[in-house]
Design an enzyme around this catalytic site. Structure first.
Site, PDB file in Angstrom:
ATOM      1  N   TYR A 198       0.894  -1.033  -0.049  1.00 42.90           N
ATOM      2  CA  TYR A 198      -0.557  -0.076  -0.031  1.00 42.90           C
ATOM      3  C   TYR A 198       0.573   1.154   0.013  1.00 42.90           C
ATOM      4  O   TYR A 198       1.909   1.350   0.143  1.00 42.90           O
ATOM      5  CB  TYR A 198      -1.203  -0.054   1.367  1.00 42.90           C
ATOM      6  CG  TYR A 198      -0.350   0.630   2.730  1.00 42.90           C
ATOM      7  CD1 TYR A 198       0.827  -0.272   3.690  1.00 42.90           C
ATOM      8  CD2 TYR A 198       0.255   1.161   3.660  1.00 42.90           C
ATOM      9  CE1 TYR A 198       0.877  -0.851   4.894  1.00 42.90           C
ATOM     10  CE2 TYR A 198       0.151   1.938   3.806  1.00 42.90           C
ATOM     11  CZ  TYR A 198       1.152   0.545   5.059  1.00 42.90           C
ATOM     12  OH  TYR A 198       1.637   0.256   6.589  1.00 42.90           O
ATOM     13  N   CYS A 199       0.367   2.616  -0.672  1.00 40.15           N
ATOM     14  CA  CYS A 199       1.161   3.426  -0.192  1.00 40.15           C
ATOM     15  C   CYS A 199      -0.469   4.883   0.193  1.00 40.15           C
ATOM     16  O   CYS A 199      -1.449   4.097   0.179  1.00 40.15           O
ATOM     17  CB  CYS A 199       1.980   4.105  -1.643  1.00 40.15           C
ATOM     18  SG  CYS A 199       0.536   4.301  -2.870  1.00 40.15           S
ATOM     19  N   THR A 200      -0.351   6.221  -0.792  1.00 40.03           N
ATOM     20  CA  THR A 200      -1.160   7.319   0.229  1.00 40.03           C
ATOM     21  C   THR A 200      -2.088   7.047  -0.398  1.00 40.03           C
ATOM     22  O   THR A 200      -2.990   7.201  -0.037  1.00 40.03           O
ATOM     23  CB  THR A 200      -0.392   8.075  -0.043  1.00 40.03           C
ATOM     24  OG1 THR A 200       0.628   8.489   0.840  1.00 40.03           O
ATOM     25  CG2 THR A 200      -1.296   9.303   0.266  1.00 40.03           C
ATOM     26  N   GLY A 202      -2.062   5.611  -4.403  1.00 40.06           N
ATOM     27  CA  GLY A 202      -1.940   3.686  -4.913  1.00 40.06           C
ATOM     28  C   GLY A 202      -1.349   3.793  -5.678  1.00 40.06           C
ATOM     29  O   GLY A 202      -0.370   3.281  -6.655  1.00 40.06           O
ATOM     30  N   ILE A 227      -4.406   4.524   1.033  1.00 42.07           N
ATOM     31  CA  ILE A 227      -4.664   4.704   2.196  1.00 42.07           C
ATOM     32  C   ILE A 227      -5.770   5.585   2.522  1.00 42.07           C
ATOM     33  O   ILE A 227      -7.270   5.556   3.058  1.00 42.07           O
ATOM     34  CB  ILE A 227      -3.686   5.790   3.687  1.00 42.07           C
ATOM     35  CG1 ILE A 227      -2.330   4.178   3.357  1.00 42.07           C
ATOM     36  CG2 ILE A 227      -4.199   5.762   5.115  1.00 42.07           C
ATOM     37  CD1 ILE A 227      -0.907   4.896   4.109  1.00 42.07           C
TER      38      ILE A 227
END
Ligand SMILES: [Zn+2]
Ligand SMILES: [Zn+2]
Length: 343
Positions: A198-200, A202, A227
């Site tokens: 995952y990241c901020t 996508g 997220i």
């Protein structure tokens, strides 16, 4: 036609305060082949300037990455404009939880080589062979699986203030560094473990998942919309929230609170704190975590040296800055030996 901003940031801020109208902070990205990014850039600037859109947008041959704010009452107009561009029709818009009138003060649309500085040579692998996208429900299920390795694809200053429970959070300054570290860590588990990332918002996982598949990982999953979208789905659907702390964001807010947990510490005194700031010394501008007490005691600076500098006359400060590379890349920093409580 005016293609650039005439108003200073200060003037914008005053204007927005006076207008007092609600704005929506949102972000989106799309990988797409753009033949003439400069032309596309001008097209966007003209339309968005007219719609009173503010923000930071990157355009490249590989696509678009946008973080912006739109006057709430003009949102439909904005959406129709996006839908009129074939590769942006129904693009997922990540709308921020905390609405903030001043998240952006200008409209900046820039042409770059890439929409994310990922340090990858895209010619060497198939960037369209991505991992499986999962929504919040599926993600919550997946990360309980003992065969899952959950990886945070963000940098150290981002995961420091908030991350998913049990995630691996590489202590890296760049996206490129984390790719190698994770691969080395998991080299014996490419086939038997499920790699969930995952990241901020996508966007980083779009590339990372394709990269890992190319490197031989058999089961690769990515949190769709990152997220930001996860937090939205958790709230709207009343799901269990498995993220703790704050989500670091790249506008002036620096972070969006997801839960009340404060998982990091003031880099100067060690007290619990998760508020990022930039050192008040323009020549330093270090990104670090500072509590309210230290902010007052240290005059919003990272070190005694920087306090001395900000008390010099402006002209002398400018002289000191001469020959020092522009420290505009504030997010690339976040470490200093002068910070007692930063590992
Ligand atoms: Zn402190
Ligand atoms: Zn400093």
């Amino acid at each position: 036609m005016q293609l650039y901003n005439k108003l200073s940031a200060k003037e914008r801020e005053t204007l927005l305060e006076q207008a007092g109208e609600e704005r929506l902070t949102l972000s989106f990205y799309q990988y797409a082949k753009i033949g003439n990014p400069h032309l596309f850039r001008n097209h966007l600037f003209v339309a968005w300037h007219e719609q009173d859109v503010l923000g930071r947008i990157y355009v490249a041959h590989e696509g678009i990455n946008a973080q912006l704010s739109v006057p709430a009452k003009r949102f439909m107009e904005f959406k129709e404009f996006l839908d009129g561009i074939y590769f942006l029709k129904d693009v997922r818009l990540n709308i921020a939880i905390e609405q903030d009138l001043k998240s952006f003060l200008k409209l900046k649309v820039k042409v770059r080589d890439k929409i994310v500085a990922d340090g990858l040579n895209d010619e060497t692998f198939d960037v369209t062979n991505k991992g499986t996208h999962v929504d919040a429900i599926k993600f919550n299920e997946l990360i309980e699986d003992p065969d899952v390795v959950l990886v945070d694809m963000r940098n150290h200053y981002e995961s420091e203030i908030g991350h998913f429970k049990n995630a691996i959070t590489p202590d890296v300054d760049t996206f490129r560094d984390s790719l190698d570290i994770i691969e080395a860590d998991l080299k014996d588990h490419k086939e038997n473990k499920k790699l969930v990332m995952y990241c901020t918002g996508g966007i980083r996982c779009e590339k990372a998942s394709a990269y890992y598949k190319h490197k031989g990982f058999k089961n690769v999953f990515q949190l769709e919309g990152g997220i930001i979208e996860y937090a939205r789905q958790v709230e709207n659907q009343g799901l269990e929230n498995k993220f703790i702390g704050k989500n670091f964001v790249f506008d002036h807010r620096r972070g969006e609170r997801i839960t009340d947990d404060v998982i990091s510490h003031c880099h100067q005194c060690g007290e619990p704190c998760d508020t990022h700031t930039n050192c008040a010394n323009e020549a330093c501008h270090l990104l670090f975590i500072q509590c309210e007490k230290c902010e007052v005691a240290m005059e919003n600076c990272c070190s005694e040296e920087c306090i001395e500098v900000i008390h010099l006359p402006i002209e002398e400060q400018k002289k000191l800055r001469q020959g020092i590379p522009n420290s505009n890349k504030i997010f690339k920093k976040g470490r200093s030996e002068k910070l007692k409580f930063k590992k």
